[in-house]
Scaffold this motif. Structure first.
Motif, PDB file in Angstrom:
ATOM      1  N   SER A 262      29.909   9.472 -47.847  1.00 17.07           N
ATOM      2  CA  SER A 262      30.902   8.393 -47.773  1.00 17.07           C
ATOM      3  C   SER A 262      30.724   7.396 -48.913  1.00 17.07           C
ATOM      4  CB  SER A 262      30.792   7.662 -46.427  1.00 17.07           C
ATOM      5  OG  SER A 262      31.211   8.520 -45.383  1.00 17.07           O
ATOM      6  N   GLN A 263      29.929   7.784 -49.902  1.00 19.20           N
ATOM      7  CA  GLN A 263      29.717   6.943 -51.080  1.00 19.20           C
ATOM      8  C   GLN A 263      30.299   7.626 -52.305  1.00 19.20           C
ATOM      9  OE1 GLN A 263      25.554   6.040 -51.779  1.00 19.20           O
ATOM     10  NE2 GLN A 263      25.116   6.235 -49.597  1.00 19.20           N
ATOM     11  N   ARG A 264      30.789   6.820 -53.242  1.00 19.36           N
ATOM     12  CA  ARG A 264      31.204   7.346 -54.542  1.00 19.36           C
ATOM     13  C   ARG A 264      30.670   6.387 -55.596  1.00 19.36           C
ATOM     14  NH1 ARG A 264      37.194   9.232 -55.177  1.00 19.36           N
ATOM     15  NH2 ARG A 264      36.351  11.101 -54.206  1.00 19.36           N
ATOM     16  N   LEU A 265      29.941   6.939 -56.559  1.00 21.61           N
ATOM     17  CA  LEU A 265      29.376   6.135 -57.636  1.00 21.61           C
ATOM     18  C   LEU A 265      30.162   6.340 -58.916  1.00 21.61           C
ATOM     19  CD1 LEU A 265      25.581   6.729 -56.966  1.00 21.61           C
ATOM     20  CD2 LEU A 265      26.750   4.517 -56.923  1.00 21.61           C
ATOM     21  N   PHE A 266      30.266   5.282 -59.708  1.00 23.69           N
ATOM     22  CA  PHE A 266      30.994   5.319 -60.974  1.00 23.69           C
ATOM     23  C   PHE A 266      30.131   4.753 -62.085  1.00 23.69           C
ATOM     24  CE2 PHE A 266      34.145   5.007 -57.670  1.00 23.69           C
ATOM     25  CZ  PHE A 266      35.197   5.785 -58.104  1.00 23.69           C
ATOM     26  N   LYS A 267      30.194   5.380 -63.240  1.00 22.03           N
ATOM     27  CA  LYS A 267      29.606   4.849 -64.465  1.00 22.03           C
ATOM     28  C   LYS A 267      30.759   4.698 -65.439  1.00 22.03           C
ATOM     29  CE  LYS A 267      26.440   4.075 -67.715  1.00 22.03           C
ATOM     30  NZ  LYS A 267      26.955   2.933 -68.440  1.00 22.03           N
ATOM     31  N   ASP A 268      31.046   3.473 -65.837  1.00 18.97           N
ATOM     32  CA  ASP A 268      32.171   3.197 -66.742  1.00 18.97           C
ATOM     33  C   ASP A 268      33.481   3.787 -66.209  1.00 18.97           C
ATOM     34  OD1 ASP A 268      30.369   1.953 -68.492  1.00 18.97           O
ATOM     35  OD2 ASP A 268      29.951   3.855 -69.508  1.00 18.97           O
TER      36      ASP A 268
ATOM     37  N   THR B 175      31.757   2.708 -54.302  1.00 21.71           N
ATOM     38  CA  THR B 175      32.854   2.571 -53.338  1.00 21.71           C
ATOM     39  C   THR B 175      32.505   3.392 -52.102  1.00 21.71           C
ATOM     40  OG1 THR B 175      34.117   4.458 -54.203  1.00 21.71           O
ATOM     41  CG2 THR B 175      34.600   2.297 -55.172  1.00 21.71           C
ATOM     42  N   TYR B 176      33.144   3.039 -50.991  1.00 11.66           N
ATOM     43  CA  TYR B 176      32.925   3.746 -49.730  1.00 11.66           C
ATOM     44  C   TYR B 176      34.198   4.454 -49.293  1.00 11.66           C
ATOM     45  CZ  TYR B 176      28.719   0.828 -49.089  1.00 11.66           C
ATOM     46  OH  TYR B 176      27.513   0.206 -49.221  1.00 11.66           O
ATOM     47  N   ARG B 177      34.017   5.504 -48.484  1.00  9.81           N
ATOM     48  CA  ARG B 177      35.147   6.214 -47.892  1.00  9.81           C
ATOM     49  C   ARG B 177      35.718   5.353 -46.769  1.00  9.81           C
ATOM     50  NH1 ARG B 177      36.093  11.596 -48.164  1.00  9.81           N
ATOM     51  NH2 ARG B 177      33.917  12.067 -48.636  1.00  9.81           N
ATOM     52  N   MET B 178      37.038   5.199 -46.762  1.00 10.14           N
ATOM     53  CA  MET B 178      37.698   4.412 -45.715  1.00 10.14           C
ATOM     54  C   MET B 178      37.973   5.310 -44.513  1.00 10.14           C
ATOM     55  SD  MET B 178      40.282   2.114 -48.081  1.00 10.14           S
ATOM     56  CE  MET B 178      41.119   3.527 -48.794  1.00 10.14           C
TER      57      MET B 178
ATOM     58  N   GLY C  41      39.918   8.535 -44.808  1.00 10.70           N
ATOM     59  CA  GLY C  41      39.354   9.616 -45.612  1.00 10.70           C
ATOM     60  C   GLY C  41      39.419   9.374 -47.109  1.00 10.70           C
ATOM     61  N   GLU C  42      40.243   8.434 -47.539  1.00 11.63           N
ATOM     62  CA  GLU C  42      40.342   8.100 -48.966  1.00 11.63           C
ATOM     63  C   GLU C  42      39.197   7.161 -49.340  1.00 11.63           C
ATOM     64  OE1 GLU C  42      42.894   9.175 -51.155  1.00 11.63           O
ATOM     65  OE2 GLU C  42      43.284  10.531 -49.472  1.00 11.63           O
ATOM     66  N   PHE C  43      38.853   7.152 -50.626  1.00  9.66           N
ATOM     67  CA  PHE C  43      37.852   6.203 -51.094  1.00  9.66           C
ATOM     68  C   PHE C  43      38.539   4.922 -51.540  1.00  9.66           C
ATOM     69  CE2 PHE C  43      35.159   9.918 -51.257  1.00  9.66           C
ATOM     70  CZ  PHE C  43      33.900   9.397 -50.955  1.00  9.66           C
ATOM     71  N   GLU C  44      37.869   3.783 -51.325  1.00  9.54           N
ATOM     72  CA  GLU C  44      38.427   2.517 -51.775  1.00  9.54           C
ATOM     73  C   GLU C  44      38.441   2.481 -53.304  1.00  9.54           C
ATOM     74  OE1 GLU C  44      35.736  -0.135 -49.422  1.00  9.54           O
ATOM     75  OE2 GLU C  44      34.252   0.288 -50.945  1.00  9.54           O
ATOM     76  N   THR C  45      39.253   1.597 -53.859  1.00 14.02           N
ATOM     77  CA  THR C  45      39.241   1.405 -55.302  1.00 14.02           C
ATOM     78  C   THR C  45      38.040   0.533 -55.652  1.00 14.02           C
ATOM     79  OG1 THR C  45      40.679  -0.523 -55.098  1.00 14.02           O
ATOM     80  CG2 THR C  45      41.754   1.594 -55.519  1.00 14.02           C
ATOM     81  N   ILE C  46      37.632   0.587 -56.900  1.00 17.96           N
ATOM     82  CA  ILE C  46      36.504  -0.239 -57.335  1.00 17.96           C
ATOM     83  C   ILE C  46      36.900  -1.705 -57.192  1.00 17.96           C
ATOM     84  CG2 ILE C  46      35.072  -0.910 -59.306  1.00 17.96           C
ATOM     85  CD1 ILE C  46      35.330   1.966 -60.323  1.00 17.96           C
ATOM     86  N   ASP C  47      36.066  -2.459 -56.491  1.00 20.15           N
ATOM     87  CA  ASP C  47      36.325  -3.879 -56.261  1.00 20.15           C
ATOM     88  C   ASP C  47      34.995  -4.612 -56.370  1.00 20.15           C
ATOM     89  OD1 ASP C  47      37.121  -6.401 -55.497  1.00 20.15           O
ATOM     90  OD2 ASP C  47      37.495  -5.868 -53.404  1.00 20.15           O
ATOM     91  N   ILE C  48      34.806  -5.278 -57.511  1.00 17.42           N
ATOM     92  CA  ILE C  48      33.562  -6.010 -57.730  1.00 17.42           C
ATOM     93  C   ILE C  48      33.891  -7.474 -57.925  1.00 17.42           C
ATOM     94  CG2 ILE C  48      31.609  -6.318 -59.301  1.00 17.42           C
ATOM     95  CD1 ILE C  48      31.791  -3.290 -59.847  1.00 17.42           C
ATOM     96  N   THR C  49      33.323  -8.312 -57.074  1.00 15.88           N
ATOM     97  CA  THR C  49      33.523  -9.745 -57.199  1.00 15.88           C
ATOM     98  C   THR C  49      32.725 -10.229 -58.409  1.00 15.88           C
ATOM     99  OG1 THR C  49      33.732  -9.921 -54.811  1.00 15.88           O
ATOM    100  CG2 THR C  49      33.246 -11.962 -56.009  1.00 15.88           C
TER     101      THR C  49
END
Length: 120
Positions: A45-51, A82-85, A88-96
């Motif tokens: 339920s995790q998705r990691l992003f680099k750039d 991001t986490y899976r909602m 079933g979809e993953f949230e968009t990248i949201d960084i405060t």
């Protein structure tokens, strides 16, 4: 280069920032297990992003340029999480954004600061 050099990571999601270290040879799936230990969110339920690029579970951190010379303790590499909602979809990248420090009070500013004496 020695195998298994340490890389330092800053993993951000919304208002959460996780600092951790791993080896250059660590698989993304192993990193997700480290994150699970902190967040209690299952690796699938995790998705990691680099750039803004999705990191694949079977790839190692070095495949994404995360090596000891670029991800040092004093300047860790930044990843997004991001986490899976529920749908079933993953949230968009949201960084405060990190907050900025407040402006210095006039008494702490240098001599070049202008002083308004009309208020006396």
């Amino acid at each position: 280069m020695a195998a298994g050099m340490c890389v330092y990571l800053m993993i951000r999601r919304k208002k959460t920032t996780i600092f951790t270290d791993a080896k250059e040879t660590t698989n993304v799936s192993e990193l997700k297990k480290i994150i699970q230990g902190i967040t209690k969110v299952a690796p699938d339920s995790q998705r990691l992003f680099k750039d803004d690029r999705v990191m694949e579970d079977n790839r190692c951190l070095a495949d994404y340029g995360l090596i000891s010379t670029t991800a040092r303790a004093q300047s860790p590499a930044s990843l997004s999480l991001t986490y899976r909602m529920e749908n079933g979809e993953f949230e968009t990248i949201d960084i405060t954004p990190l907050s900025s420090p407040p402006e210095l009070p006039d008494v702490m500013k240098g001599q070049e600061a202008t002083h308004d004496t009309s208020a006396n």
